[in-house]
Design a protein around this motif. Structure first.
Motif, PDB file in Angstrom:
ATOM      1  N   PRO A  68      77.519  10.863  53.085  1.00  0.00           N
ATOM      2  CA  PRO A  68      77.712  10.254  51.497  1.00  0.00           C
ATOM      3  C   PRO A  68      76.517  10.939  50.679  1.00  0.00           C
ATOM      4  O   PRO A  68      75.815  10.942  51.101  1.00  0.00           O
ATOM      5  CB  PRO A  68      77.834   9.397  52.013  1.00  0.00           C
ATOM      6  CG  PRO A  68      77.040   8.877  52.722  1.00  0.00           C
ATOM      7  CD  PRO A  68      77.624   9.846  53.983  1.00  0.00           C
ATOM      8  N   HIS A  69      76.926  11.050  49.934  1.00  0.00           N
ATOM      9  CA  HIS A  69      76.412  11.992  48.723  1.00  0.00           C
ATOM     10  C   HIS A  69      76.221  11.543  47.368  1.00  0.00           C
ATOM     11  O   HIS A  69      77.492  12.376  46.462  1.00  0.00           O
ATOM     12  CB  HIS A  69      75.298  13.376  48.376  1.00  0.00           C
ATOM     13  CG  HIS A  69      74.669  13.885  47.575  1.00  0.00           C
ATOM     14  ND1 HIS A  69      73.128  13.051  48.006  1.00  0.00           N
ATOM     15  CD2 HIS A  69      74.678  15.144  46.583  1.00  0.00           C
ATOM     16  CE1 HIS A  69      72.417  13.953  46.960  1.00  0.00           C
ATOM     17  NE2 HIS A  69      72.881  14.548  46.225  1.00  0.00           N
ATOM     18  N   GLY A  70      75.916  10.162  46.297  1.00  0.00           N
ATOM     19  CA  GLY A  70      76.210  10.302  45.242  1.00  0.00           C
ATOM     20  C   GLY A  70      77.958   9.943  44.960  1.00  0.00           C
ATOM     21  O   GLY A  70      78.615  10.415  44.208  1.00  0.00           O
ATOM     22  N   GLY A  71      78.287   9.038  45.849  1.00  0.00           N
ATOM     23  CA  GLY A  71      80.089   8.932  45.907  1.00  0.00           C
ATOM     24  C   GLY A  71      80.711  10.051  46.647  1.00  0.00           C
ATOM     25  O   GLY A  71      81.399  10.349  46.687  1.00  0.00           O
ATOM     26  N   LYS A  72      80.218  10.934  46.659  1.00  0.00           N
ATOM     27  CA  LYS A  72      80.408  12.233  47.241  1.00  0.00           C
ATOM     28  C   LYS A  72      80.534  12.873  48.611  1.00  0.00           C
ATOM     29  O   LYS A  72      79.405  12.444  48.934  1.00  0.00           O
ATOM     30  CB  LYS A  72      80.458  13.805  46.566  1.00  0.00           C
ATOM     31  CG  LYS A  72      80.773  13.448  44.923  1.00  0.00           C
ATOM     32  CD  LYS A  72      80.810  14.564  44.476  1.00  0.00           C
ATOM     33  CE  LYS A  72      81.373  15.028  42.735  1.00  0.00           C
ATOM     34  NZ  LYS A  72      81.510  15.791  42.182  1.00  0.00           N
ATOM     35  N   HIS A  73      81.087  13.585  49.588  1.00  0.00           N
ATOM     36  CA  HIS A  73      81.057  13.556  51.035  1.00  0.00           C
ATOM     37  C   HIS A  73      80.618  15.445  51.038  1.00  0.00           C
ATOM     38  O   HIS A  73      81.186  15.532  50.206  1.00  0.00           O
ATOM     39  CB  HIS A  73      82.199  13.303  51.743  1.00  0.00           C
ATOM     40  CG  HIS A  73      82.393  12.409  52.058  1.00  0.00           C
ATOM     41  ND1 HIS A  73      81.038  10.985  52.750  1.00  0.00           N
ATOM     42  CD2 HIS A  73      83.300  11.237  51.044  1.00  0.00           C
ATOM     43  CE1 HIS A  73      82.259   9.808  52.925  1.00  0.00           C
ATOM     44  NE2 HIS A  73      83.117  10.061  52.052  1.00  0.00           N
ATOM     45  N   LEU A  74      79.078  15.278  51.172  1.00  0.00           N
ATOM     46  CA  LEU A  74      79.003  16.730  51.647  1.00  0.00           C
ATOM     47  C   LEU A  74      78.724  17.244  52.464  1.00  0.00           C
ATOM     48  O   LEU A  74      78.477  16.598  54.005  1.00  0.00           O
ATOM     49  CB  LEU A  74      77.150  17.242  51.051  1.00  0.00           C
ATOM     50  CG  LEU A  74      77.029  16.895  49.735  1.00  0.00           C
ATOM     51  CD1 LEU A  74      75.460  16.692  48.909  1.00  0.00           C
ATOM     52  CD2 LEU A  74      77.604  17.017  48.655  1.00  0.00           C
ATOM     53  N   PRO A  75      79.273  18.557  52.664  1.00  0.00           N
ATOM     54  CA  PRO A  75      78.930  18.906  54.349  1.00  0.00           C
ATOM     55  C   PRO A  75      78.519  18.978  54.844  1.00  0.00           C
ATOM     56  O   PRO A  75      76.818  19.142  54.232  1.00  0.00           O
ATOM     57  CB  PRO A  75      79.599  20.761  54.511  1.00  0.00           C
ATOM     58  CG  PRO A  75      79.562  20.489  52.832  1.00  0.00           C
ATOM     59  CD  PRO A  75      79.464  19.567  51.521  1.00  0.00           C
ATOM     60  N   LYS A  76      77.645  18.931  55.784  1.00  0.00           N
ATOM     61  CA  LYS A  76      76.770  19.010  57.155  1.00  0.00           C
ATOM     62  C   LYS A  76      76.387  20.803  57.700  1.00  0.00           C
ATOM     63  O   LYS A  76      74.902  21.494  57.635  1.00  0.00           O
ATOM     64  CB  LYS A  76      76.974  18.763  58.458  1.00  0.00           C
ATOM     65  CG  LYS A  76      77.000  16.603  57.946  1.00  0.00           C
ATOM     66  CD  LYS A  76      77.300  16.351  59.733  1.00  0.00           C
ATOM     67  CE  LYS A  76      75.579  16.131  60.109  1.00  0.00           C
ATOM     68  NZ  LYS A  76      75.635  15.227  61.121  1.00  0.00           N
ATOM     69  N   SER A  77      77.633  21.861  57.101  1.00  0.00           N
ATOM     70  CA  SER A  77      77.427  22.638  57.688  1.00  0.00           C
ATOM     71  C   SER A  77      78.031  24.018  56.602  1.00  0.00           C
ATOM     72  O   SER A  77      79.385  23.470  55.795  1.00  0.00           O
ATOM     73  CB  SER A  77      76.723  23.351  59.040  1.00  0.00           C
ATOM     74  OG  SER A  77      79.017  23.415  59.439  1.00  0.00           O
ATOM     75  N   ASP A 187      70.730  23.594  49.004  1.00  0.00           N
ATOM     76  CA  ASP A 187      71.408  22.322  48.082  1.00  0.00           C
ATOM     77  C   ASP A 187      72.606  23.157  47.142  1.00  0.00           C
ATOM     78  O   ASP A 187      73.297  22.696  46.825  1.00  0.00           O
ATOM     79  CB  ASP A 187      70.092  22.300  46.723  1.00  0.00           C
ATOM     80  CG  ASP A 187      69.028  20.922  46.877  1.00  0.00           C
ATOM     81  OD1 ASP A 187      69.587  20.405  48.727  1.00  0.00           O
ATOM     82  OD2 ASP A 187      68.410  20.959  46.953  1.00  0.00           O
ATOM     83  N   TRP A 188      72.204  24.699  46.986  1.00  0.00           N
ATOM     84  CA  TRP A 188      73.047  25.456  46.102  1.00  0.00           C
ATOM     85  C   TRP A 188      74.683  25.612  46.982  1.00  0.00           C
ATOM     86  O   TRP A 188      75.487  25.064  46.722  1.00  0.00           O
ATOM     87  CB  TRP A 188      72.514  26.448  45.969  1.00  0.00           C
ATOM     88  CG  TRP A 188      73.796  27.126  45.084  1.00  0.00           C
ATOM     89  CD1 TRP A 188      73.562  27.154  43.522  1.00  0.00           C
ATOM     90  CD2 TRP A 188      74.297  28.324  45.410  1.00  0.00           C
ATOM     91  NE1 TRP A 188      75.275  28.646  42.788  1.00  0.00           N
ATOM     92  CE2 TRP A 188      76.158  29.130  44.145  1.00  0.00           C
ATOM     93  CE3 TRP A 188      74.459  28.720  46.677  1.00  0.00           C
ATOM     94  CZ2 TRP A 188      76.207  29.907  44.664  1.00  0.00           C
ATOM     95  CZ3 TRP A 188      76.130  29.849  46.557  1.00  0.00           C
ATOM     96  CH2 TRP A 188      76.160  30.253  45.604  1.00  0.00           C
ATOM     97  N   LEU A 189      74.185  25.620  48.403  1.00  0.00           N
ATOM     98  CA  LEU A 189      75.710  26.024  49.193  1.00  0.00           C
ATOM     99  C   LEU A 189      76.534  24.734  49.465  1.00  0.00           C
ATOM    100  O   LEU A 189      77.513  24.848  49.573  1.00  0.00           O
ATOM    101  CB  LEU A 189      74.411  26.128  50.567  1.00  0.00           C
ATOM    102  CG  LEU A 189      74.175  27.966  50.632  1.00  0.00           C
ATOM    103  CD1 LEU A 189      73.433  28.172  52.177  1.00  0.00           C
ATOM    104  CD2 LEU A 189      75.663  28.944  50.461  1.00  0.00           C
ATOM    105  N   GLN A 190      75.114  23.236  49.719  1.00  0.00           N
ATOM    106  CA  GLN A 190      75.933  21.587  49.700  1.00  0.00           C
ATOM    107  C   GLN A 190      76.354  21.653  48.805  1.00  0.00           C
ATOM    108  O   GLN A 190      77.479  21.109  49.144  1.00  0.00           O
ATOM    109  CB  GLN A 190      75.089  21.176  50.309  1.00  0.00           C
ATOM    110  CG  GLN A 190      75.088  19.837  50.933  1.00  0.00           C
ATOM    111  CD  GLN A 190      74.186  19.469  51.643  1.00  0.00           C
ATOM    112  OE1 GLN A 190      73.074  19.388  51.580  1.00  0.00           O
ATOM    113  NE2 GLN A 190      74.423  18.225  53.283  1.00  0.00           N
ATOM    114  N   ARG A 191      76.496  21.695  47.326  1.00  0.00           N
ATOM    115  CA  ARG A 191      77.740  21.529  46.360  1.00  0.00           C
ATOM    116  C   ARG A 191      78.707  22.007  46.335  1.00  0.00           C
ATOM    117  O   ARG A 191      78.501  23.295  46.601  1.00  0.00           O
ATOM    118  CB  ARG A 191      76.703  22.202  44.998  1.00  0.00           C
ATOM    119  CG  ARG A 191      75.320  21.029  44.388  1.00  0.00           C
ATOM    120  CD  ARG A 191      75.028  21.841  43.192  1.00  0.00           C
ATOM    121  NE  ARG A 191      73.734  21.971  43.144  1.00  0.00           N
ATOM    122  CZ  ARG A 191      73.512  23.202  42.794  1.00  0.00           C
ATOM    123  NH1 ARG A 191      74.104  23.844  42.048  1.00  0.00           N
ATOM    124  NH2 ARG A 191      72.251  23.808  42.441  1.00  0.00           N
TER     125      ARG A 191
END
Length: 192
Positions: A68-77, A187-191
């Motif tokens: 979780p990140h700011g209410g959104k789920h971000l990928p691990k890879s 950071d850019w890739l994870q967005r």
């Protein structure tokens, strides 16, 4: 096809950059790589922050767990397809379903920057890439002098291009050797 591709002229530093993102300790001043002939696939695992704020890299895992990140789920890879610079005439064959594009330019090679700009412009005008998020990586900043960033952007005509294009272009200075710029790339890739 991969939803994220990495392009750039031959010997721009794509392979070094992707290997450094994959394992920052694998690249140093003595590391050498051959120009990519064809394609290469890289799985990049994003660093996570420990409770004390330190970043660490998780061991590669086959499972995709979201954090979780700011209410959104971000990928691990993320999986990135590198397409060699010598394949520039064939790049268009890989543009289907691309969501993100990393374009790498060697800022230490003034002779290459103008040619890189022509290739970059051809990418920006591609109809299938009009909604793609683009990361322009000014690579090998450890080999170039400080003013080189401004000269590179001037030679690439970025101020003019950004007024004419639809895509949002994020610009990052990076060095696979010194690790400068890797965090903004993660950071850019994870967005989304």
């Amino acid at each position: 096809m991969s939803s994220c591709i990495c392009l750039g002229p031959k010997r721009a530093g794509k392979t070094h950059l992707l290997k450094a993102l994959q394992d920052p300790d694998s690249i140093d001043e003595t590391t050498y790589s051959m120009p990519t002939i064809g394609t290469g696939i890289y799985r990049i695992h994003f660093p996570t922050k420990s409770p004390n704020g330190d970043k660490h890299r998780p061991p590669p895992a086959d499972t995709q767990v979201n954090i979780p990140h700011g209410g959104k789920h971000l990928p691990k890879s993320i999986q990135i397809l590198e397409i060699g610079g010598s394949m520039a005439p064939l790049w268009r064959q890989y543009f289907e379903d691309v969501k993100k594009l990393i374009y790498v330019v060697d800022t230490s090679n003034l002779c290459q920057i103008s040619a890189a700009g022509v290739l970059f412009y051809s990418i920006l005008t591609e109809p299938r890439l009009q909604k793609v998020k683009i990361l322009l990586v000014l690579a090998k900043m450890d080999y170039s002098y400080r003013q080189m960033r401004n000269e590179a952007l001037l030679m690439l005509q970025m101020s003019k291009l950004q007024k004419q294009i639809r895509q949002q272009v994020t610009i990052v200075e990076a060095s696979a050797v010194t690790k400068v710029g890797l965090d903004p790339i993660y950071d850019w890739l994870q967005r989304p």
